[in-house]
Design a protein around this motif. Structure first.
Motif, PDB file in Angstrom:
ATOM      1  N   LEU A  19      17.591  36.527   1.905  1.00  0.00           N
ATOM      2  CA  LEU A  19      17.826  37.516   0.849  1.00  0.00           C
ATOM      3  C   LEU A  19      17.915  38.925   1.449  1.00  0.00           C
ATOM      4  O   LEU A  19      18.838  39.688   1.158  1.00  0.00           O
ATOM      5  CB  LEU A  19      16.691  37.440  -0.184  1.00  0.00           C
ATOM      6  CG  LEU A  19      16.574  38.611  -1.161  1.00  0.00           C
ATOM      7  CD1 LEU A  19      17.800  38.690  -2.071  1.00  0.00           C
ATOM      8  CD2 LEU A  19      15.319  38.486  -2.029  1.00  0.00           C
TER       9      LEU A  19
ATOM     10  N   MET B 163      20.727  35.787  -5.542  1.00  0.00           N
ATOM     11  CA  MET B 163      19.886  34.850  -6.295  1.00  0.00           C
ATOM     12  C   MET B 163      20.771  33.883  -7.090  1.00  0.00           C
ATOM     13  O   MET B 163      20.494  32.691  -7.173  1.00  0.00           O
ATOM     14  CB  MET B 163      18.953  35.593  -7.254  1.00  0.00           C
ATOM     15  CG  MET B 163      17.999  36.570  -6.601  1.00  0.00           C
ATOM     16  SD  MET B 163      17.013  35.880  -5.284  1.00  0.00           S
ATOM     17  CE  MET B 163      15.744  35.035  -6.195  1.00  0.00           C
TER      18      MET B 163
ATOM     19  N   PHE C 295      19.309  30.362  -8.642  1.00  0.00           N
ATOM     20  CA  PHE C 295      18.222  30.891  -9.481  1.00  0.00           C
ATOM     21  C   PHE C 295      18.799  31.322 -10.825  1.00  0.00           C
ATOM     22  O   PHE C 295      19.948  31.774 -10.881  1.00  0.00           O
ATOM     23  CB  PHE C 295      17.594  32.127  -8.828  1.00  0.00           C
ATOM     24  CG  PHE C 295      16.697  31.808  -7.668  1.00  0.00           C
ATOM     25  CD1 PHE C 295      15.317  31.817  -7.819  1.00  0.00           C
ATOM     26  CD2 PHE C 295      17.234  31.515  -6.420  1.00  0.00           C
ATOM     27  CE1 PHE C 295      14.492  31.530  -6.748  1.00  0.00           C
ATOM     28  CE2 PHE C 295      16.411  31.229  -5.348  1.00  0.00           C
ATOM     29  CZ  PHE C 295      15.032  31.230  -5.507  1.00  0.00           C
TER      30      PHE C 295
ATOM     31  N   LEU D 109      10.288  36.154  -8.174  1.00  0.00           N
ATOM     32  CA  LEU D 109      10.929  34.835  -8.099  1.00  0.00           C
ATOM     33  C   LEU D 109       9.900  33.729  -7.971  1.00  0.00           C
ATOM     34  O   LEU D 109       8.778  33.961  -7.534  1.00  0.00           O
ATOM     35  CB  LEU D 109      11.925  34.795  -6.928  1.00  0.00           C
ATOM     36  CG  LEU D 109      11.392  34.954  -5.508  1.00  0.00           C
ATOM     37  CD1 LEU D 109      11.116  33.604  -4.865  1.00  0.00           C
ATOM     38  CD2 LEU D 109      12.412  35.704  -4.672  1.00  0.00           C
TER      39      LEU D 109
ATOM     40  N   TYR E  97      14.185  33.765 -11.377  1.00  0.00           N
ATOM     41  CA  TYR E  97      13.963  35.119 -10.884  1.00  0.00           C
ATOM     42  C   TYR E  97      14.125  36.069 -12.053  1.00  0.00           C
ATOM     43  O   TYR E  97      14.641  35.711 -13.112  1.00  0.00           O
ATOM     44  CB  TYR E  97      14.916  35.481  -9.728  1.00  0.00           C
ATOM     45  CG  TYR E  97      16.243  36.075 -10.154  1.00  0.00           C
ATOM     46  CD1 TYR E  97      17.261  35.274 -10.645  1.00  0.00           C
ATOM     47  CD2 TYR E  97      16.458  37.449 -10.063  1.00  0.00           C
ATOM     48  CE1 TYR E  97      18.476  35.825 -11.028  1.00  0.00           C
ATOM     49  CE2 TYR E  97      17.677  38.008 -10.447  1.00  0.00           C
ATOM     50  CZ  TYR E  97      18.675  37.187 -10.928  1.00  0.00           C
ATOM     51  OH  TYR E  97      19.861  37.733 -11.324  1.00  0.00           O
TER      52      TYR E  97
END
Ligand code: ASP
Length: 702
Positions: free
Chosen positions: A256, A157, A162, A239, A215
């Protein structure tokens, strides 16, 4: 210095040098004169030898008396083990520490269980003594693996841009469809915070706040009945992204999970992941979370079934239902009892019965259906089902929802029966969920996902006229038949959001009261956005092949949502309630008078209320003092026993209909007339053929 080395990390290279090891006594073997202790820490075990020749007399005494799971520290010299004590099964199996001095750092009491033993330990006991249980190799491995997964996800992330933002725990009810945990406010008596069912509303507000990519490894709270894969508080990786469409999120998810699977499991997961619309998943597999490690698709046979004379098929079809089937390759020789089991299972799932065909390899067809289908119609049916000689075909005819449920569950049942699952990991994305589903309990439409989900623009016109046909831009990620998580593209304008709330039956006042703040935010410039959340606990559970979330959470709740370790939830005293402006409906629930969890984790029953005198009085029996005590003791043990029964983990067990096999017995015509000896065989005191009996019996006899 408390220690120089970890127990499990010592190697033959350390031989000859001095070392201080510290850890838990995993077990002890007294060989008469020489004592071996396996000393454990999270890295593994190291054998320590206590031998009067090299070991101080205090240390030897310590070794003699120390209990398992006590914490000790030992100083000595590393050496090779004698050949006969080499243990090739462990990493440190060729070496040992020759103890010179030793010290007890913390003694352990008599143990309820030793976490290093291979025995199955009752789960309530494991939870009550979780600090002991956590010392087991399994729990150490599970918690460390869980940490690795979270770390790997965070790493990904972070690289994707993020940022992790925390959202409040004390908040307003969020509409994920479960019951809230409420927290009373002291400052605003009569008002309550709700613990978040998810950070849904806040992450959308973060999008309105320009965060762009959010996230959080977030704790969520849902007051639902527990199952093996459900806990009242659980962790999601949550997220949200601004300026995205569904595809952007799905591709991110694929990347991911590929990343996690490659980094933590060393597996290369193929992408793109298979995708099905909700409609396809339901029609082909009977469920929106099919396990795709095996195929067994459902086939649609309504048209051909309509041509038969089989009344069950005809009736289902005439009532608007469907006839569908599963073809089980190569199983035409299912035994009668297997077929009976499958039929019973279908009935449990809501079917009226189960028609079937066994198409033997030599071409012969065994089935009740042969009577109702012409030979050509039967061949046509088998062809359409995609069956071959040697296959077993089982049918379900009913309303579409029932058939989906029955055959969807049957697929899994057959996979168990035939061992069709391997230990691969099969991801699946399911899209285009219906926006609403009808809740029989609430007698209204409720959101399939949640009310912030964006419907397909072309379906919005049917919001009122045909709500069931409205599809949403919502998607699920499924792994091996378990829903890992869900997400959606969100509504970002207040007008559409209002329309959805009112389609859900909320009045204008309710909308403003509950969601006014988010509608307000949408009125100040909110980017299009969407997101996703998946259960971190669930993912870890599946990857580890565990079958309960309790195995991968450090301090989970038991099945009744209590914590046997701390005794939560617990009663509070009256002053605490007064401060909060709360009164309980019944005094029974106030501290000291309650049936609830005590600090030891065992339920406090109102044992003090066992009034044997009263029992004696209503049953017209007279007890003497010692009988009273005995009776009380017995009643306590019955209560204890009930409590133990209540705590038995019956999850996943088939209900037992009769504990004992029952047989019909014929009542004899002659009533049984016992002799006084037979009747009073259990009387506690007798003398010369006379019995001392309670007065009440004596009276009856007169
Ligand atoms: N908040 C949703 C859930 O917990 C996930 C999402 O829509 O992002 O299921």
């Amino acid at each position: 210095m408390r220690r120089t080395d970890y127990c499990g990390l010592m190697t033959e290279e350390d031989i000859g040098r001095e070392a201080i090891a510290a850890g838990w006594v995993a077990n002890k073997r007294d060989m008469g004169g020489v004592i071996f202790i396996d000393l454990a820490d999270h890295t593994g075990v190291l054998q320590i030898v206590f031998n009067p020749k090299n070991t101080s007399s205090e240390a030897f005494k310590l070794a003699e008396t120390v209990r398992n799971q006590s914490v000790i520290q030992v100083r000595g010299r590393m050496r090779l083990r004698d050949e006969e004590t080499v243990n090739p099964k462990i990493k440190t199996g060729t070496i040992e520490l020759q103890a010179e001095t030793g010290e007890l750092l913390s003694g352990a009491r008599q143990l309820p269980f030793n976490p290093v033993d291979d025995k199955v330990i009752r789960e309530d006991l494991r939870l009550q003594y979780r600090f002991l249980d956590l010392r087991s190799e399994r729990m150490q491995k599970n918690l460390r693996f869980r940490y690795q997964i979270a770390k790997s996800a965070r790493g990904f992330m972070d690289k994707e841009g993020f940022i992790e933002v925390e959202t409040p725990m004390l908040t307003k009810s969020t509409p994920e469809g479960a019951r809230d945990y409420l927290v009373p406010s002291r400052v605003h008596p009569g008002s309550f915070y709700a613990l978040p069912q998810s950070p849904q509303i806040f992450k959308q507000l973060l999008m309105a706040g320009g965060i762009d990519k959010y996230y959080q490894i977030a704790r969520c709270f849902r007051d639902e009945d527990l199952r093996a894969d459900r806990q009242p508080e659980f962790t999601q990786l949550d997220l949200e992204m601004a300026f995205v469409e569904q595809e952007d999120i799905l591709v991110l998810l694929e990347r991911l999970f590929k990343h996690i699977m490659s980094e933590e499991m060393g597996l290369d997961i193929h992408d793109p992941f298979p995708r099905l619309t909700w409609q396809e998943a339901m029609d082909i597999y009977g469920t929106d979370k099919p396990d795709l490690r095996f195929d067994l698709p459902i086939c649609e046979l309504t048209d051909l079934a309509a041509k038969s004379d089989f009344s069950i098929f005809k009736k289902a079809i005439s009532q608007g239902g469907v006839v569908r089937a599963l073809v089980v390759p190569g199983q035409s020789d299912f035994t009668r009892s297997t077929i009976d089991d499958l039929t019973e299972f279908a009935i449990e799932q809501g079917a009226g019965g189960m028609a079937w065909i066994a198409w033997r390899p030599d071409g012969e067809i065994y089935s009740i259906l042969t009577k109702y289908f012409s030979e050509e119609a039967m061949q046509e049916l088998l062809l359409q089902a995609g069956a071959s000689p040697g296959d077993f075909i089982l049918f379900s005819a009913d309303k579409k929802q029932v058939v989906r449920k029955v055959l969807g569950a049957m697929r899994n049942k057959l996979a168990d029966l035939l061992n069709l699952r391997d230990n691969s990991f099969c991801f699946l994305i399911v899209t285009d969920f219906p926006m609403f589903e009808y809740s029989e309990a609430e007698k209204r439409y409720v959101s399939q996902h949640h009310p912030f989900t964006m419907p397909y623009p072309e379906d919005i016109a049917r919001l009122e006229s045909d709500p069931e046909s409205v599809r949403s831009q919502a998607y699920d990620l499924v792994l091996n038949g378990t829903e890992l998580g869900s997400g959606s593209i969100r509504i970002h304008d207040s007008e559409t959001q209002r329309q959805i709330f009112s389609a859900l039956g909320l009045t204008e006042e309710e909308i403003d009261h509950r969601f006014g703040f988010i509608l307000n935010a949408f009125a100040y410039g909110t980017p299009p956005h969407g997101g996703f959340a998946f259960g971190l606990d669930r993912l870890v559970m599946i990857l580890l092949g565990e079958d309960s979330l309790r195995e991968i959470i450090a301090f989970p709740k038991a099945k009744d949502a209590s914590d046997p370790l701390t005794g939560a939830p617990d009663t509070v005293d009256r002053e605490q309630l007064d401060v909060l402006g709360l009164a309980l409906k019944s005094d029974e629930f106030v501290e000291g008078a309650q049936i609830g969890a005590s600090a030891s984790g065992r339920k406090k029953y109102r044992t003090a209320d066992i009034n044997v005198e009263h029992i004696a009085e209503i049953s017209r029996l007279r007890f003497d003092k010692s009988e009273m005590a005995e009776m009380k003791e017995n009643l306590h043990s019955i209560i204890d026993w009930t409590q133990q029964l209540e705590e038995v983990d019956t999850e996943g067990l088939e209900p037992t209909e009769n504990v004992y096999p029952l047989e019909n017995v014929f009542q004899t015509k002659e009533p049984f007339r016992p002799t006084p000896q037979e009747l009073l065989a259990n009387a506690p005191v007798s003398r010369d053929g006379c019995f001392f009996v309670p007065e009440v019996i004596a009276q009856e006899e007169e």
